[in-house]
Design an enzyme around this catalytic site. Structure first.
Site, short mmCIF file in Angstrom:
data_model
loop_
_atom_site.label_atom_id
_atom_site.label_comp_id
_atom_site.label_asym_id
_atom_site.label_seq_id
_atom_site.Cartn_x
_atom_site.Cartn_y
_atom_site.Cartn_z
N ASP A 274 -16.35 -19.57 41.28
CA ASP A 274 -15.92 -19.42 40.72
C ASP A 274 -14.96 -20.29 40.15
O ASP A 274 -14.95 -21.72 41.19
CB ASP A 274 -14.84 -18.33 41.46
CG ASP A 274 -13.60 -17.73 40.64
OD1 ASP A 274 -12.85 -18.27 39.58
OD2 ASP A 274 -12.97 -17.26 41.28
N GLU B 136 -18.04 -24.56 25.89
CA GLU B 136 -17.95 -23.03 25.51
C GLU B 136 -17.54 -22.56 26.74
O GLU B 136 -18.75 -21.01 26.40
CB GLU B 136 -19.32 -22.90 24.63
CG GLU B 136 -19.28 -23.19 23.49
CD GLU B 136 -18.75 -22.51 22.37
OE1 GLU B 136 -18.90 -22.02 21.46
OE2 GLU B 136 -17.37 -22.93 22.36
#
Length: 210
Positions: free
Chosen positions: A104, A122
């Site tokens: 994470d 991106e």
């Protein structure tokens, strides 16, 4: 439309067969904007790099070429992306120059001051709390280290907003929004770069020296 939306949601978190197709497509489709974004990097040959939201691992491979005596780590929360990134970079992994882990961006499993450069190609569109993630990026960078964000959309083209309705949890940020969050997180020397005719965006920032 339901099937189309399901497929494009794999952009956010690739899963299953559709996800495998998506990460392969992203490695190819994002290559031009990623190459442009990498032009703003200034890396030493022995640099240590962390690529957040590493996807299918194409950028990891490119970054490793830019630092032939260095090493790179990739992190993604998609098991499919991690699998693909490991396959693309298997030689570098075998040589202990690369590692790819599932994790994470808000809880990076790396020690303080571990990297010279952190990149995010991106991917910030899909981060639930970018500012928290930026603080984590700041923490794992060495003093004077750099952070680079590269997006195919700069938030200036209303036509791009359609993707936010198709892909769940997606937010397109302007350079000014990202710059403000980076400064709040503690970065300095924040710079916005644009490729106007393509609506591409790159934001660079630095961790203060001690």
């Amino acid at each position: 439309m339901g099937l189309l939306k399901k497929y494009f949601n794999n952009t956010r978190k690739p899963e299953g067969l559709g996800g495998r197709l998506m990460v392969a497509m992203m490695n190819w489709g994002h290559a031009p904007v990623a190459r442009w974004g990498r032009s703003f990097l200034r890396l030493n040959a022995d640099a240590r790099i962390l690529d957040l939201g590493c996807g299918g691992g194409a950028n990891l491979a490119a970054l490793l070429k830019l630092c032939p005596d260095g090493a790179a780590a990739g992190l993604d929360y998609s098991a499919v992306s991690v699998e693909k990134a490991r396959a693309v970079n298997r030689r570098a992994i075998a040589e202990s120059r690369c590692r790819v882990i599932r994790g994470d961006v808000r809880k990076l499993p790396f020690a303080n001051d571990s990297f010279d450069q952190v990149t995010a190609f991106e991917t910030v569109y899909f981060w639930p709390d970018p500012e928290d993630a930026f603080r984590q990026a700041l923490r794992v960078l060495r003093p004077g280290g750099n952070f680079l964000i590269c997006n195919e959309s700069d938030g200036k083209d209303p036509k791009q907003e359609k993707w936010c309705g198709i892909i769940g949890g997606m937010t397109i940020y302007t350079g000014e929004q990202l710059s403000a969050m980076l400064r709040t997180a503690g970065f300095i020397r924040v710079r916005i770069h644009r490729k106007e005719k393509r609506n591409w965006l790159c934001v660079t920032a630095r961790k203060p020296e001690r």
